[in-house]
Structures are given as C-alpha cells and as structure tokens.
Design a protein around this motif. Structure first.
Motif, mmCIF file in Angstrom:
data_model
loop_
_atom_site.group_PDB
_atom_site.id
_atom_site.type_symbol
_atom_site.label_atom_id
_atom_site.label_comp_id
_atom_site.label_asym_id
_atom_site.label_seq_id
_atom_site.Cartn_x
_atom_site.Cartn_y
_atom_site.Cartn_z
ATOM 1 N N THR A 292 -11.812 -36.071 17.533
ATOM 2 C CA THR A 292 -10.347 -35.835 16.466
ATOM 3 C C THR A 292 -10.772 -36.228 15.106
ATOM 4 O O THR A 292 -11.392 -37.416 14.844
ATOM 5 C CB THR A 292 -9.199 -36.625 16.852
ATOM 6 N N VAL A 293 -10.614 -35.297 14.358
ATOM 7 C CA VAL A 293 -11.181 -35.625 12.798
ATOM 8 C C VAL A 293 -9.962 -35.470 11.856
ATOM 9 O O VAL A 293 -9.321 -34.357 12.048
ATOM 10 C CB VAL A 293 -12.283 -34.939 12.329
ATOM 11 N N SER A 294 -9.570 -36.434 11.044
ATOM 12 C CA SER A 294 -8.547 -36.456 10.124
ATOM 13 C C SER A 294 -8.590 -35.064 9.588
ATOM 14 O O SER A 294 -9.406 -34.735 8.680
ATOM 15 C CB SER A 294 -8.525 -37.577 9.420
ATOM 16 N N PRO B 191 -7.999 -29.298 12.656
ATOM 17 C CA PRO B 191 -7.087 -28.889 13.965
ATOM 18 C C PRO B 191 -8.075 -28.920 14.892
ATOM 19 O O PRO B 191 -9.353 -28.598 14.904
ATOM 20 C CB PRO B 191 -6.629 -27.364 13.573
ATOM 21 N N GLY B 192 -7.605 -29.453 16.156
ATOM 22 C CA GLY B 192 -8.478 -29.434 17.442
ATOM 23 C C GLY B 192 -9.282 -30.684 17.268
ATOM 24 O O GLY B 192 -9.149 -31.631 16.588
ATOM 25 N N LYS B 193 -10.750 -30.310 17.766
ATOM 26 C CA LYS B 193 -11.671 -31.567 17.839
ATOM 27 C C LYS B 193 -12.862 -30.748 17.206
ATOM 28 O O LYS B 193 -13.267 -29.584 17.096
ATOM 29 C CB LYS B 193 -12.152 -31.833 19.295
ATOM 30 N N TYR C 227 -18.802 -26.424 6.332
ATOM 31 C CA TYR C 227 -17.397 -26.382 7.238
ATOM 32 C C TYR C 227 -17.681 -27.475 8.236
ATOM 33 O O TYR C 227 -18.728 -27.461 8.710
ATOM 34 C CB TYR C 227 -17.149 -25.064 7.615
ATOM 35 N N VAL C 228 -16.745 -28.113 8.926
ATOM 36 C CA VAL C 228 -16.939 -28.664 10.157
ATOM 37 C C VAL C 228 -17.097 -27.723 11.324
ATOM 38 O O VAL C 228 -16.532 -26.757 11.223
ATOM 39 C CB VAL C 228 -15.551 -29.700 10.501
ATOM 40 N N THR D 204 -9.726 -24.516 7.531
ATOM 41 C CA THR D 204 -8.733 -24.947 7.469
ATOM 42 C C THR D 204 -7.739 -24.496 6.214
ATOM 43 O O THR D 204 -6.823 -24.960 5.880
ATOM 44 C CB THR D 204 -8.609 -26.645 7.394
ATOM 45 N N SER D 205 -8.382 -23.663 5.669
ATOM 46 C CA SER D 205 -7.608 -22.961 4.132
ATOM 47 C C SER D 205 -6.742 -22.093 4.666
ATOM 48 O O SER D 205 -6.628 -21.302 5.824
ATOM 49 C CB SER D 205 -8.882 -22.564 3.336
#
Length: 179
Positions: A65-67, A70-72, A167-168, A178-179
């Motif tokens: 989980t990353v602040s 969404p999701g992992k 991007y993650v 996440t945009s």
C-alpha cells in the motif's frame, strides 16, 4: 504546483547524490535492504561507471500500500515505491546522467524473485549502457525516486521530468494513473 514541488525535491536529491558520489570512493556497492538518508535508494546507485548497483543475490519485488495510490503498487526489497518512465521504449532505459541521479534505476546482481501478488514471469532484467543490470517488470525498466525517503510514499507519481511522465506500477505491470 505538485510537479514544481517534486522537481524541487528531485533537484535537492540530485545534489545529495552528487555530493555522495564525489566523496572520493571509486566503487560503490550496496544491499537492496539497506538505505541511507543522504544517498540514492539502496541497490539503485545512479548509473555511474563506478556504481555496481545491488550486491545482494536475492532481490524481491512485492506489492504494498502506497499513500495516495489506489490498490497496491510494486515496491523493491527495501519497501520503497518503484516507477516506470514513459520515455523508455522497447525495454530500453532512456534515463541516464542527471535523470538517473534523481530517478535511480533499480539495479541488481542476482535473480529477482516475485513476492506475494507479483508475477514472476513478468520480472526481467536489461543491461544498461554502463553495464549494470536493471530490473524490469512487464518490459518496463524500474526506478526509485530520490524524494521517496521511506516506504509507503510516491512523491514521483505522475511527475513530468526529463521529457516524460513517471508512474507507480501495479501488479499487472501497467502504470497507475491517479489523475
């Protein structure tokens, strides 16, 4: 505003990496499980000829989980967030020099292992221009961001720097937008 802050943080990180690299040491070797607040993420020294990357033969990529994400997301052996760079094409890294100082490639010397939820078949390695081996996932070379000083953070998410966005990465090997 977020991009300006991330760029400022990245510039500060570059300064720290340059200072650390100019300390007189002619070789560098680090373990993926160790880190230093004043240096690039462990096992990801910037792609200088003197840097050897991670010396550990066990490299694990996991989901965490990353602040703000969404999701992992994929994280390295040290728990820090991993990114893809949209300028990379055909499994080749486009990030060298100052880019690699701010976004250190996840370099490895051993065989990568998939943690829970990560597909072993999507893990791979490429040879960088300096001869180090960089970890890939679903064909994307993976990087850390120097402003992520601890696990659970993604200060580089959707940042445009060095000509493209960062991007993650999710479990399928795609960017998390996440945009």
């Amino acid at each position: 505003m977020r991009n300006q802050i991330a760029i400022a943080i990245g510039a500060a990180g570059i300064g720290l990496v340059v200072a650390a690299c100019s300390s007189g040491s002619s070789t560098a070797s680090s373990s993926p499980a160790s880190s230093s607040a004043a240096a690039a993420p462990a096992a990801t020294q910037a792609s200088s000829p003197a840097a050897t990357g991670g010396a550990s033969s066990t490299v694990t990529v996991s989901l965490a989980t990353v602040s703000g994400i969404p999701g992992k997301a994929l994280v390295g052996s040290n728990g820090r967030t991993l990114y893809l760079f949209q300028a990379d094409k055909s499994g080749t890294s486009a990030c060298t020099g100052a880019c690699a100082a701010a976004w250190p490639p996840y370099t490895v010397t051993g065989t990568p292992q998939a943690g829970s939820g990560v597909n072993q078949a999507l893990l791979g390695m490429i040879t960088r221009s300096d001869g180090t081996m960089q970890l890939t996932y679903n064909g994307h070379p993976l990087y850390y961001f120097t402003a992520d000083t601890a696990g659970g953070t993604a200060h580089g998410q959707a940042v445009k720097a060095f000509g493209a966005e960062w991007y993650v990465v999710n479990a399928s090997g795609s960017k998390i937008d996440t945009s």
